[in-house]
Write an enzyme that holds these catalytic residues in place. Structure first.
Site, mmCIF file in Angstrom:
data_model
loop_
_atom_site.group_PDB
_atom_site.id
_atom_site.type_symbol
_atom_site.label_atom_id
_atom_site.label_comp_id
_atom_site.label_asym_id
_atom_site.label_seq_id
_atom_site.Cartn_x
_atom_site.Cartn_y
_atom_site.Cartn_z
ATOM 1 C CD GLU A 90 -5.876 -0.360 2.313
ATOM 2 O OE1 GLU A 90 -6.622 -0.716 1.375
ATOM 3 O OE2 GLU A 90 -5.332 -1.153 3.096
ATOM 4 N NE ARG A 141 -3.585 -2.554 0.174
ATOM 5 C CZ ARG A 141 -3.259 -3.746 -0.353
ATOM 6 N NH1 ARG A 141 -2.145 -3.876 -1.056
ATOM 7 N NH2 ARG A 141 -4.050 -4.786 -0.200
ATOM 8 C CB SER A 160 -9.176 -2.442 3.780
ATOM 9 O OG SER A 160 -9.563 -3.762 3.463
#
Length: 347
Positions: free
Chosen positions: A320, A180, A250
């Protein structure tokens, strides 16, 4: 900033896209919450986007987004220009380079569409994109992934555009790529700062250079087998994720050797709620809008979850999702909430 300055710049640039003022961002983001954008621009195509960027004042804040599936805009809204690429930079075609089959996809193409197109061409390796509820640009910017595969695993090269409207084709070697995390390496030839990174900006921001497309290298496979993999992946997603309520996927990154959802659930936080925002009972790493949630509700739940998990497990969860804009009432804002301030992609 004076609107006449913005209008003059746009007229001078001769742009052809659609400019909208004072737009509620809940209409452009998957959480269906948040304040308004001062301006939203929907480019006609890539040359038009280049003209738009060139025409803006140098200090105009610019945010680039796709489907808004990884983005929360605070209730006070966001100043500057928000560029929406979804369904705009939507080129999708099959190419060949020295025998290697490539799929070119514009930054505004939905990830799921790339997966379906690859299956149609008898190419494998992109099935996981069917489970990512965003666009190619957003997937590139955060190295989105699911079920064991990440976006940059299949990238051959990318195309970018900067604030001067300059296009570049870059190989993966130009970037620092991780879980990420995507950051453009410093360009040593010019001795300049990392392109796209303002001083004091997060290390994973691409603030002044954005992805406009990518070439994906994919192996040959049987079309029926690829379609079956996509079908199984989507069935798994439906079974494990709260797709019936607005969410942004998420919320937290998975810590090393653990899962954010497991940590959150172990703290008894499923169904924890503030206002209309709630930790999903189906998947603890999802925060859903149960109806009428404000951005402040969602951000407060994020902060409470991070604080509780840190207190009970010692693990500090990293966000995130991206959060931009100003709170409706800054004096009441939960300042301990970590957030990204860059103008990169929002899904």
């Amino acid at each position: 900033m004076d609107m006449s300055e913005i209008n003059f710049s746009l007229d001078y640039a001769g742009v052809r896209g659609e400019l909208r003022h004072d737009q509620p961002m809940k209409n452009y983001t998957s959480w269906r919450a948040g304040g308004s954008a001062e301006r939203i621009y929907l480019p006609g195509d890539l040359p038009d986007l280049a003209a738009f960027l060139r025409g803006l004042p140098w200090n105009e804040p610019v945010y680039v987004m796709g489907l808004g599936s990884n983005l929360l805009v605070r209730d006070g809204g966001v100043r500057g220009s928000v560029v929406v690429l979804h369904a705009r930079l939507n080129g999708l075609q099959l190419e060949s380079d020295m025998g290697q089959m490539l799929i070119y996809a514009g930054a505004g193409v939905a990830c799921a569409k790339v997966a379906r197109f690859a299956a149609l061409q008898g190419l494998g390796g992109a099935e996981f994109l069917a489970g990512i509820p965003g666009t190619v640009g957003g997937a590139l910017a955060m190295n989105a992934g699911c079920y064991g595969t990440e976006t940059w695993d299949i990238v051959s090269s990318v195309q970018t555009i900067d604030r001067l409207g300059i296009l570049r084709r870059r190989p993966p070697g130009n970037y620092e790529i991780g879980y990420r995390h995507v950051a453009l390496k410093a360009e040593k030839s010019s001795g300049s700062q990392k392109m796209g990174a303002r001083e004091n900006a997060p290390d994973d921001s691409l603030t002044d250079e954005w992805f406009s497309g990518a070439w994906f290298a994919l192996p040959r496979d049987h079309a029926a087998a690829v379609r079956q993999k996509i079908k199984e992946l989507l069935a798994r997603r439906i079974h494990t994720q709260p797709l019936n309520l607005p969410n942004a996927g998420s919320v937290f990154r998975n810590p090393e050797n653990d899962k954010a959802a497991r940590l959150i659930e172990s703290c008894g936080l499923k169904e924890f709620r503030i206002g209309g925002a709630m930790v999903s009972p189906r998947h603890a790493n999802f925060i859903v809008n149960t109806g009428g949630a404000t951005a402040s509700d969602i951000e407060a739940v994020i902060a409470a979850v991070r604080e509780t998990v840190k207190k009970q497990t010692g693990v500090e969860l990293k966000q995130e999702v991206r959060i931009i804009g100003t709170p409706a009432r800054p004096e009441l804002h939960v300042s301990r909430t970590a957030y990204r301030k860059d103008g990169g992609y929002g899904g």
